[in-house]
Design a protein around this motif. Structure first.
Motif, mmCIF file in Angstrom:
data_model
loop_
_atom_site.group_PDB
_atom_site.id
_atom_site.type_symbol
_atom_site.label_atom_id
_atom_site.label_comp_id
_atom_site.label_asym_id
_atom_site.label_seq_id
_atom_site.Cartn_x
_atom_site.Cartn_y
_atom_site.Cartn_z
ATOM 1 N N GLU A 53 -12.046 87.418 21.914
ATOM 2 C CA GLU A 53 -13.497 86.208 21.863
ATOM 3 C C GLU A 53 -12.691 84.905 22.860
ATOM 4 N N ARG A 54 -12.087 85.117 22.521
ATOM 5 C CA ARG A 54 -11.690 82.799 24.097
ATOM 6 C C ARG A 54 -12.601 83.530 24.929
ATOM 7 N N LEU A 55 -12.667 84.399 25.458
ATOM 8 C CA LEU A 55 -13.179 84.794 26.261
ATOM 9 C C LEU A 55 -14.512 84.855 26.891
ATOM 10 N N PHE A 160 -0.506 86.321 36.159
ATOM 11 C CA PHE A 160 0.227 86.981 35.558
ATOM 12 C C PHE A 160 0.090 85.210 34.909
ATOM 13 N N LEU A 161 0.401 85.951 33.121
ATOM 14 C CA LEU A 161 -0.136 84.139 32.233
ATOM 15 C C LEU A 161 1.180 84.964 31.193
ATOM 16 N N PHE A 211 -4.866 80.334 23.654
ATOM 17 C CA PHE A 211 -5.867 81.527 23.491
ATOM 18 C C PHE A 211 -6.546 80.234 24.510
ATOM 19 N N VAL A 212 -7.344 79.515 24.776
ATOM 20 C CA VAL A 212 -7.840 78.596 25.322
ATOM 21 C C VAL A 212 -7.819 78.470 26.721
ATOM 22 N N GLU A 213 -6.414 78.317 26.451
ATOM 23 C CA GLU A 213 -5.849 78.010 28.132
ATOM 24 C C GLU A 213 -5.977 79.199 28.813
ATOM 25 N N SER A 219 -11.320 82.490 34.085
ATOM 26 C CA SER A 219 -12.065 81.807 34.749
ATOM 27 C C SER A 219 -12.064 81.193 35.670
ATOM 28 N N GLU A 220 -10.663 80.005 36.243
ATOM 29 C CA GLU A 220 -10.674 79.742 36.867
ATOM 30 C C GLU A 220 -9.944 79.930 38.239
#
Length: 226
Positions: A53-55, A160-161, A211-213, A219-220
């Motif tokens: 959803e955030r993506l 990697f997150l 999750f927004v982070e 995206s970046e």
């Protein structure tokens, strides 16, 4: 952002048969992330749902899918060979469903590792990069880097997150692993997050939702692939 969830099935392997998938394609999407679940969860788990959803909120499509053992309702996992073949089948199904989008592959924990093992075995057609949501570098309490040895054979960029409290990827091991993989590898640390992305709100330095982070950082990172 407008989008709908489209459910379908594809053949994971000839022996294991069909598994389920969910495609979310927001308007204007240019990229599609083939997104797998954790070892003991499904594609409908709240973690994967929230990531998708955030993506979608920022215009990135996702193709979530099940591994055969979870399609059957859980229980024992099948062989690694089946898992790696399923990753490739999922990418193929995603490309068939949205062939005009550039493709990334990865997932939360187990599926991220299966994705990289598959990519290390041989490049996966159409895949431009790998994304790990909490790469499971080692079992909890059994620290080591053996699970990272195959990563040197991956030929596409990797993101990697990873949470700073992740007990399956202690920073003293994960950071040098990523550094040794070179410039094509990016490690982003999620302050106070654990393996399931739970954060310590009082001590977390940022007010940004985790999750927004992750969506923002992904995206970046995508911008560097164009």
């Amino acid at each position: 952002m407008n989008y709908e969830a489209i459910e379908s099935k594809f053949i994971a392997t000839p022996e294991k048969g069909e598994v389920s998938s969910i495609l979310i394609r927001p308007d204007g999407a240019k990229w599609l992330l083939v997104l797998g679940h954790g070892a003991s969860t499904t594609m409908r788990h709240s973690t994967l749902q929230t990531i998708a959803e955030r993506l979608a909120d920022i215009g990135i499509a996702t193709f979530r899918y099940q591994f055969p053992y979870m399609e059957r309702g859980g229980g024992g996992r099948e062989s690694q060979a089946v898992a790696l073949a399923t990753v490739r089948s999922a990418v193929g199904a995603a490309h068939e469903a949205a062939g005009d989008l550039s493709i990334l592959v990865g997932g939360h924990s187990y599926s991220g590792r299966m994705s990289s093992l598959s990519a290390a075995e041989a490049p996966i057609e159409h895949v431009r990069g790998l994304v790990f949501f909490a790469f499971p570098l080692h079992p909890s309490g059994r620290e080591g880097t053996e699970r990272a040895e195959h990563l040197t054979d991956v030929t596409v960029p990797m993101l990697f997150l990873s949470g700073t409290r992740d007990k399956l990827a202690v920073l003293d091991l994960l950071e040098p692993v990523c550094e040794n993989l070179g410039d094509e590898t990016t490690l982003h640390l999620l302050d106070t997050a654990d393996h399931g992305f739970k954060v310590l709100k009082r001590s977390r330095k940022s007010d940004e939702d985790v999750f927004v982070e992750m969506a923002r950082v992904l995206s970046e990172w995508i911008e560097t692939l164009d």
